[in-house]
Design a protein around this motif. Structure first.
Motif, PDB file in Angstrom:
ATOM      1  N   LEU A   1      25.767 -41.335  57.317  1.00 33.45           N
ATOM      2  CA  LEU A   1      24.681 -41.801  58.406  1.00 33.45           C
ATOM      3  C   LEU A   1      23.682 -40.478  58.733  1.00 33.45           C
ATOM      4  O   LEU A   1      22.841 -40.653  58.977  1.00 33.45           O
ATOM      5  CB  LEU A   1      25.352 -42.345  59.443  1.00 33.45           C
ATOM      6  CG  LEU A   1      26.093 -43.844  59.442  1.00 33.45           C
ATOM      7  CD1 LEU A   1      26.691 -44.109  60.547  1.00 33.45           C
ATOM      8  CD2 LEU A   1      25.117 -44.808  58.773  1.00 33.45           C
ATOM      9  N   GLU A   2      24.388 -39.329  58.717  1.00 31.89           N
ATOM     10  CA  GLU A   2      23.682 -38.096  59.069  1.00 31.89           C
ATOM     11  C   GLU A   2      22.295 -38.092  58.333  1.00 31.89           C
ATOM     12  O   GLU A   2      21.379 -37.509  58.750  1.00 31.89           O
ATOM     13  CB  GLU A   2      24.561 -37.056  59.035  1.00 31.89           C
ATOM     14  CG  GLU A   2      25.703 -37.042  60.097  1.00 31.89           C
ATOM     15  CD  GLU A   2      26.470 -35.767  60.084  1.00 31.89           C
ATOM     16  OE1 GLU A   2      26.182 -34.767  59.309  1.00 31.89           O
ATOM     17  OE2 GLU A   2      27.386 -35.941  60.921  1.00 31.89           O
TER      18      GLU A   2
ATOM     19  N   SER B   1      19.268 -40.041  59.047  1.00 37.82           N
ATOM     20  CA  SER B   1      18.809 -40.077  60.682  1.00 37.82           C
ATOM     21  C   SER B   1      17.414 -39.382  60.488  1.00 37.82           C
ATOM     22  O   SER B   1      17.135 -38.622  59.886  1.00 37.82           O
ATOM     23  CB  SER B   1      19.702 -39.142  61.476  1.00 37.82           C
ATOM     24  OG  SER B   1      19.889 -37.742  60.935  1.00 37.82           O
TER      25      SER B   1
ATOM     26  N   HIS C   1      26.877 -41.914  70.916  1.00 35.04           N
ATOM     27  CA  HIS C   1      25.394 -41.823  70.652  1.00 35.04           C
ATOM     28  C   HIS C   1      24.883 -42.925  71.497  1.00 35.04           C
ATOM     29  O   HIS C   1      23.980 -42.507  72.494  1.00 35.04           O
ATOM     30  CB  HIS C   1      24.960 -42.174  69.164  1.00 35.04           C
ATOM     31  CG  HIS C   1      23.682 -41.852  68.670  1.00 35.04           C
ATOM     32  ND1 HIS C   1      23.371 -40.812  68.271  1.00 35.04           N
ATOM     33  CD2 HIS C   1      22.456 -42.499  69.239  1.00 35.04           C
ATOM     34  CE1 HIS C   1      21.824 -40.933  68.026  1.00 35.04           C
ATOM     35  NE2 HIS C   1      21.454 -42.047  68.723  1.00 35.04           N
ATOM     36  N   GLN C   2      25.404 -44.026  71.388  1.00 38.55           N
ATOM     37  CA  GLN C   2      24.753 -45.090  72.092  1.00 38.55           C
ATOM     38  C   GLN C   2      25.111 -45.129  73.700  1.00 38.55           C
ATOM     39  O   GLN C   2      24.101 -45.353  74.577  1.00 38.55           O
ATOM     40  CB  GLN C   2      25.315 -46.489  71.826  1.00 38.55           C
ATOM     41  CG  GLN C   2      24.739 -47.675  72.594  1.00 38.55           C
ATOM     42  CD  GLN C   2      25.271 -49.028  72.010  1.00 38.55           C
ATOM     43  OE1 GLN C   2      24.904 -49.373  70.834  1.00 38.55           O
ATOM     44  NE2 GLN C   2      25.747 -49.910  72.900  1.00 38.55           N
TER      45      GLN C   2
ATOM     46  N   SER D   1      28.964 -43.773  66.609  1.00 43.12           N
ATOM     47  CA  SER D   1      28.032 -44.388  66.875  1.00 43.12           C
ATOM     48  C   SER D   1      28.081 -44.801  68.465  1.00 43.12           C
ATOM     49  O   SER D   1      26.991 -44.811  69.132  1.00 43.12           O
ATOM     50  CB  SER D   1      27.953 -45.745  66.328  1.00 43.12           C
ATOM     51  OG  SER D   1      26.601 -46.500  66.781  1.00 43.12           O
TER      52      SER D   1
ATOM     53  N   PHE E   1      24.874 -34.329  65.585  1.00 45.82           N
ATOM     54  CA  PHE E   1      25.303 -35.514  65.655  1.00 45.82           C
ATOM     55  C   PHE E   1      26.264 -35.843  66.483  1.00 45.82           C
ATOM     56  O   PHE E   1      27.453 -34.959  66.445  1.00 45.82           O
ATOM     57  CB  PHE E   1      25.528 -36.045  64.163  1.00 45.82           C
ATOM     58  CG  PHE E   1      24.359 -35.923  63.193  1.00 45.82           C
ATOM     59  CD1 PHE E   1      23.195 -36.668  62.947  1.00 45.82           C
ATOM     60  CD2 PHE E   1      24.292 -34.724  62.220  1.00 45.82           C
ATOM     61  CE1 PHE E   1      22.466 -36.482  62.056  1.00 45.82           C
ATOM     62  CE2 PHE E   1      23.254 -34.742  61.509  1.00 45.82           C
ATOM     63  CZ  PHE E   1      22.367 -35.497  61.508  1.00 45.82           C
TER      64      PHE E   1
ATOM     65  N   TRP F   1      21.827 -45.300  63.482  1.00 48.53           N
ATOM     66  CA  TRP F   1      22.114 -44.969  64.758  1.00 48.53           C
ATOM     67  C   TRP F   1      21.512 -45.722  65.694  1.00 48.53           C
ATOM     68  O   TRP F   1      20.421 -46.469  65.334  1.00 48.53           O
ATOM     69  CB  TRP F   1      21.827 -43.466  64.889  1.00 48.53           C
ATOM     70  CG  TRP F   1      22.362 -42.357  64.120  1.00 48.53           C
ATOM     71  CD1 TRP F   1      21.891 -41.979  62.915  1.00 48.53           C
ATOM     72  CD2 TRP F   1      23.782 -41.949  64.250  1.00 48.53           C
ATOM     73  NE1 TRP F   1      23.005 -41.019  62.527  1.00 48.53           N
ATOM     74  CE2 TRP F   1      23.919 -41.154  63.150  1.00 48.53           C
ATOM     75  CE3 TRP F   1      24.811 -41.994  65.290  1.00 48.53           C
ATOM     76  CZ2 TRP F   1      25.205 -40.468  63.139  1.00 48.53           C
ATOM     77  CZ3 TRP F   1      26.099 -41.319  65.099  1.00 48.53           C
ATOM     78  CH2 TRP F   1      26.152 -40.466  64.060  1.00 48.53           C
TER      79      TRP F   1
ATOM     80  N   LEU G   1      20.430 -50.847  65.714  1.00 52.30           N
ATOM     81  CA  LEU G   1      20.792 -49.911  64.491  1.00 52.30           C
ATOM     82  C   LEU G   1      19.698 -49.598  63.592  1.00 52.30           C
ATOM     83  O   LEU G   1      19.351 -50.498  63.070  1.00 52.30           O
ATOM     84  CB  LEU G   1      22.073 -50.114  63.938  1.00 52.30           C
ATOM     85  CG  LEU G   1      23.351 -50.009  64.545  1.00 52.30           C
ATOM     86  CD1 LEU G   1      24.339 -50.163  63.521  1.00 52.30           C
ATOM     87  CD2 LEU G   1      23.757 -48.530  65.118  1.00 52.30           C
TER      88      LEU G   1
END
Length: 275
Positions: A90-91, A94, A161-162, A158, A154, A236, A232
């Motif tokens: 995922l990084e 982004s 992050h959210q 998730s 990061f 992210w 998403l």
């Protein structure tokens, strides 16, 4: 032949999107790969041949995109996308990572992605880029050093992050300027991409106080009758603001789960068509 190609489609798209920062351009690259695959005189070695073709097509495309982005009105941001390949990490999909990649020259970008994201050896990359192993090692080393110095941050997952994203949005909506500042790092930045087609800041806004005032002010103004949704994008959580059936903007953050280092807002309607 089509079945062989379809097994590679997602991987080719993931590479092209990371190279170009544009989902629509990535679609074009994949389609061009398919055409060349069907027109090849001899049966090509599927994965290796297609990766080589896709990479070279992306390098050619970047020559034109670089010129266009130098003339781009205001800050440029990658096109937000739901079509990400989580298996590659995922990084690396982004917005924060893609913005750092933009600072590399095209060959450094290709070499880094092929080696560190898609696990190609230096020898394989040398064959793809038609150069020496030594040169590939230099490109990947320079790219790795640059990424390390820029340090995209990061959150551990998730959910963290959210949580930061929701806290930021809530503080902006309630007009709590002090809390918004506390959520931001001292050197926080705001990138707003309108593409000359929607209202946006023409320069990157820098510093926690300036960023906080910008978004608290915007939240107090509206939009009227907008419908927010957490989605998403690029792997992210992001806010998408809808006006009826049309997305008005996306808002995402770069965070380590404790502080927000950057806020990314895409308002350019051309980049919102695929949501």
């Amino acid at each position: 032949m089509q079945a062989d190609f379809e097994t590679q489609r997602a991987r080719l798209w993931a590479l092209a999107y990371r190279m170009l920062g544009s989902a629509s351009d990535a679609d074009d690259i994949v389609q061009d790969c398919w055409i060349r695959f069907t027109q090849a005189n001899a049966a090509p070695d599927g994965p290796a041949w297609l990766t080589s073709v896709a990479t070279r097509l992306c390098l050619d495309k970047l020559k034109h995109l670089r010129v266009a982005r130098e003339k781009y009105p205001g800050p440029w941001l990658p096109e937000p996308t739901t079509g990400f390949d989580a298996s590659a990490g995922l990084e690396s999909i982004s917005t924060a990572f893609l913005l750092v990649l933009e600072q590399l020259n095209p060959t450094e970008r290709a070499a880094y992605l092929l080696h560190h994201v898609f696990d190609y050896s230096h020898r394989e990359i040398a064959d793809i880029l038609n150069c020496s192993d030594q040169l590939v090692r230099q490109w990947t080393s320079r790219a790795k050093a640059h990424l390390a110095s820029e340090r995209p941050r990061f959150a551990a997952n998730s959910e963290l992050h959210q949580n930061l994203l929701v806290s930021f949005l809530t503080a902006c909506q309630t007009g709590d300027l002090t809390l918004v500042r506390q959520l931001l790092s001292d050197d926080a930045k705001a990138h707003t991409d309108g593409g000359g087609k929607a209202r946006a800041a023409m320069n990157v806004v820098c510093g926690a106080d300036a960023v906080a005032r910008l978004f608290v002010g915007l939240a107090q103004k509206g939009p009227v009758n907008g419908t927010p949704e957490l989605v998403l994008l690029n792997g992210w959580p992001h806010l998408v603001m809808w006006r009826g059936d049309e997305p008005e903007f996306t808002l995402g953050i770069e965070t380590d789960g404790q502080r927000i280092f950057a806020v990314h807002v895409v308002r350019n309607p051309d980049k919102l068509q695929r949501l």
